[in-house]
Design a protein around this motif. Structure first.
Motif, PDB file in Angstrom:
ATOM      1  N   ALA A  64      11.201 -17.604  41.123  1.00  0.00           N
ATOM      2  CA  ALA A  64      11.449 -16.196  41.437  1.00  0.00           C
ATOM      3  C   ALA A  64      12.866 -15.942  41.945  1.00  0.00           C
ATOM      4  N   LEU A  65      13.432 -16.889  42.684  1.00  0.00           N
ATOM      5  CA  LEU A  65      14.685 -16.623  43.384  1.00  0.00           C
ATOM      6  C   LEU A  65      15.936 -17.202  42.745  1.00  0.00           C
ATOM      7  N   VAL A  66      15.823 -18.329  42.087  1.00  0.00           N
ATOM      8  CA  VAL A  66      17.037 -18.971  41.576  1.00  0.00           C
ATOM      9  C   VAL A  66      16.970 -19.250  40.080  1.00  0.00           C
ATOM     10  N   GLY A  67      16.026 -18.634  39.397  1.00  0.00           N
ATOM     11  CA  GLY A  67      15.961 -18.791  37.945  1.00  0.00           C
ATOM     12  C   GLY A  67      15.552 -20.182  37.502  1.00  0.00           C
ATOM     13  N   ALA A  68      14.828 -20.891  38.359  1.00  0.00           N
ATOM     14  CA  ALA A  68      14.320 -22.204  37.955  1.00  0.00           C
ATOM     15  C   ALA A  68      13.284 -21.995  36.850  1.00  0.00           C
ATOM     16  N   THR A  69      12.923 -23.077  36.186  1.00  0.00           N
ATOM     17  CA  THR A  69      12.037 -22.963  35.019  1.00  0.00           C
ATOM     18  C   THR A  69      10.756 -23.776  35.167  1.00  0.00           C
ATOM     19  N   PHE A  70      10.233 -23.881  36.380  1.00  0.00           N
ATOM     20  CA  PHE A  70       9.026 -24.687  36.574  1.00  0.00           C
ATOM     21  C   PHE A  70       7.834 -24.124  35.803  1.00  0.00           C
ATOM     22  N   ALA A  71       7.679 -22.809  35.778  1.00  0.00           N
ATOM     23  CA  ALA A  71       6.567 -22.213  35.024  1.00  0.00           C
ATOM     24  C   ALA A  71       6.726 -22.498  33.533  1.00  0.00           C
ATOM     25  N   GLU A  72       7.939 -22.387  33.011  1.00  0.00           N
ATOM     26  CA  GLU A  72       8.183 -22.686  31.590  1.00  0.00           C
ATOM     27  C   GLU A  72       7.942 -24.159  31.291  1.00  0.00           C
ATOM     28  N   GLN A  73       8.368 -25.027  32.191  1.00  0.00           N
ATOM     29  CA  GLN A  73       8.156 -26.462  31.991  1.00  0.00           C
ATOM     30  C   GLN A  73       6.658 -26.773  31.937  1.00  0.00           C
ATOM     31  N   ARG A  74       5.893 -26.128  32.813  1.00  0.00           N
ATOM     32  CA  ARG A  74       4.443 -26.324  32.820  1.00  0.00           C
ATOM     33  C   ARG A  74       3.835 -25.869  31.499  1.00  0.00           C
ATOM     34  N   GLU A  75       4.261 -24.707  31.007  1.00  0.00           N
ATOM     35  CA  GLU A  75       3.747 -24.209  29.728  1.00  0.00           C
ATOM     36  C   GLU A  75       4.054 -25.179  28.594  1.00  0.00           C
ATOM     37  N   ARG A  76       5.277 -25.735  28.579  1.00  0.00           N
ATOM     38  CA  ARG A  76       5.638 -26.703  27.536  1.00  0.00           C
ATOM     39  C   ARG A  76       4.755 -27.941  27.614  1.00  0.00           C
ATOM     40  N   ARG A  77       4.500 -28.440  28.831  1.00  0.00           N
ATOM     41  CA  ARG A  77       3.628 -29.616  28.984  1.00  0.00           C
ATOM     42  C   ARG A  77       2.225 -29.313  28.482  1.00  0.00           C
ATOM     43  N   GLU A  78       1.716 -28.128  28.832  1.00  0.00           N
ATOM     44  CA  GLU A  78       0.364 -27.758  28.399  1.00  0.00           C
ATOM     45  C   GLU A  78       0.285 -27.625  26.886  1.00  0.00           C
ATOM     46  N   ARG A  79       1.325 -27.050  26.262  1.00  0.00           N
ATOM     47  CA  ARG A  79       1.342 -26.941  24.796  1.00  0.00           C
ATOM     48  C   ARG A  79       1.346 -28.324  24.160  1.00  0.00           C
ATOM     49  N   ARG A  80       2.153 -29.224  24.702  1.00  0.00           N
ATOM     50  CA  ARG A  80       2.207 -30.594  24.158  1.00  0.00           C
ATOM     51  C   ARG A  80       0.861 -31.286  24.285  1.00  0.00           C
ATOM     52  N   GLU A  81       0.170 -31.060  25.397  1.00  0.00           N
ATOM     53  CA  GLU A  81      -1.134 -31.693  25.596  1.00  0.00           C
ATOM     54  C   GLU A  81      -2.178 -31.148  24.634  1.00  0.00           C
ATOM     55  N   ARG A  82      -2.078 -29.865  24.277  1.00  0.00           N
ATOM     56  CA  ARG A  82      -3.042 -29.251  23.351  1.00  0.00           C
ATOM     57  C   ARG A  82      -2.720 -29.554  21.899  1.00  0.00           C
ATOM     58  N   ALA A  83      -1.445 -29.756  21.601  1.00  0.00           N
ATOM     59  CA  ALA A  83      -1.018 -29.950  20.210  1.00  0.00           C
ATOM     60  C   ALA A  83      -1.452 -31.324  19.712  1.00  0.00           C
ATOM     61  N   PRO A  84      -1.695 -31.424  18.414  1.00  0.00           N
ATOM     62  CA  PRO A  84      -1.998 -32.740  17.847  1.00  0.00           C
ATOM     63  C   PRO A  84      -0.823 -33.678  18.071  1.00  0.00           C
ATOM     64  N   LYS A  85      -1.137 -34.935  18.303  1.00  0.00           N
ATOM     65  CA  LYS A  85      -0.084 -35.921  18.530  1.00  0.00           C
ATOM     66  C   LYS A  85       0.773 -36.058  17.276  1.00  0.00           C
ATOM     67  N   ALA A  86       2.052 -36.012  17.458  1.00  0.00           N
ATOM     68  CA  ALA A  86       2.988 -36.145  16.348  1.00  0.00           C
ATOM     69  C   ALA A  86       4.136 -37.024  16.811  1.00  0.00           C
ATOM     70  N   VAL A  87       4.858 -37.521  15.887  1.00  0.00           N
ATOM     71  CA  VAL A  87       6.024 -38.325  16.222  1.00  0.00           C
ATOM     72  C   VAL A  87       7.112 -37.391  16.738  1.00  0.00           C
ATOM     73  N   ALA A  88       7.597 -37.684  17.925  1.00  0.00           N
ATOM     74  CA  ALA A  88       8.647 -36.845  18.513  1.00  0.00           C
ATOM     75  C   ALA A  88       9.939 -37.036  17.742  1.00  0.00           C
ATOM     76  N   ASP A  89      10.616 -35.933  17.456  1.00  0.00           N
ATOM     77  CA  ASP A  89      11.881 -36.028  16.732  1.00  0.00           C
ATOM     78  C   ASP A  89      13.081 -35.989  17.671  1.00  0.00           C
ATOM     79  N   GLY A  90      12.836 -35.787  18.969  1.00  0.00           N
ATOM     80  CA  GLY A  90      13.922 -35.804  19.937  1.00  0.00           C
ATOM     81  C   GLY A  90      14.687 -34.510  20.052  1.00  0.00           C
ATOM     82  N   ARG A  91      14.409 -33.542  19.209  1.00  0.00           N
ATOM     83  CA  ARG A  91      15.146 -32.275  19.296  1.00  0.00           C
ATOM     84  C   ARG A  91      14.715 -31.506  20.536  1.00  0.00           C
ATOM     85  N   GLY A  92      15.685 -30.987  21.227  1.00  0.00           N
ATOM     86  CA  GLY A  92      15.414 -30.185  22.414  1.00  0.00           C
ATOM     87  C   GLY A  92      15.235 -30.993  23.683  1.00  0.00           C
ATOM     88  N   VAL A  93      15.207 -32.310  23.580  1.00  0.00           N
ATOM     89  CA  VAL A  93      14.981 -33.138  24.755  1.00  0.00           C
ATOM     90  C   VAL A  93      16.109 -32.970  25.764  1.00  0.00           C
TER      91      VAL A  93
END
Length: 130
Positions: free
Chosen positions: A43-72
């Protein structure tokens, strides 16, 4: 380029807000609610903890795939920036608590969020109006 303190720009300028003042203002505006450091940082400094949590949850729900390293690199940058901002914010809210301006509690982590459940307790901060 410096400006003269007798100038209109200087005279009409506002005093800059500090992170400590912004944290106190936020908690006063949300009196009666307690926030974790991650929530305050988002809320105060534009951190992205909520976004990071959403990304982790999406990865956990998505079928396992070989990571391509993009965006890391970008994601790692978000994580590091958010953690540095949270650490700075923590010093400020701990000082606000120590000085009696806000209340701090370690509460059952499961009551705050399931993500914290394995930690036992998590710190939360609140302004309690009289």
């Amino acid at each position: 380029m410096p400006i003269p303190v007798q100038s209109e720009a200087w005279e009409s300028g506002d005093e800059p807000g500090t992170l400590k003042a912004n944290a106190l203002r936020f908690l006063v505006e949300h009196a009666g609610e307690a926030y974790t450091l991650d929530e305050l940082a988002d809320a105060l400094v534009g951190a992205t903890f909520a976004e990071q949590r959403e990304r982790r949850e999406r990865r956990e729900r998505a079928p396992k795939a070989v990571a391509d390293g993009r965006g890391v690199g970008s994601e790692l940058g978000d994580v590091l920036t958010s953690r540095f901002a949270r650490d700075y914010l923590k010093r400020e809210v701990v000082e606000l608590s120590r000085d009696g301006h806000i209340e701090a509690r370690n509460v059952d982590a499961a009551a705050v969020d399931a993500e914290y459940a394995d930690r036992g307790t998590v710190g939360v901060y609140a302004y309690l109006s009289d």
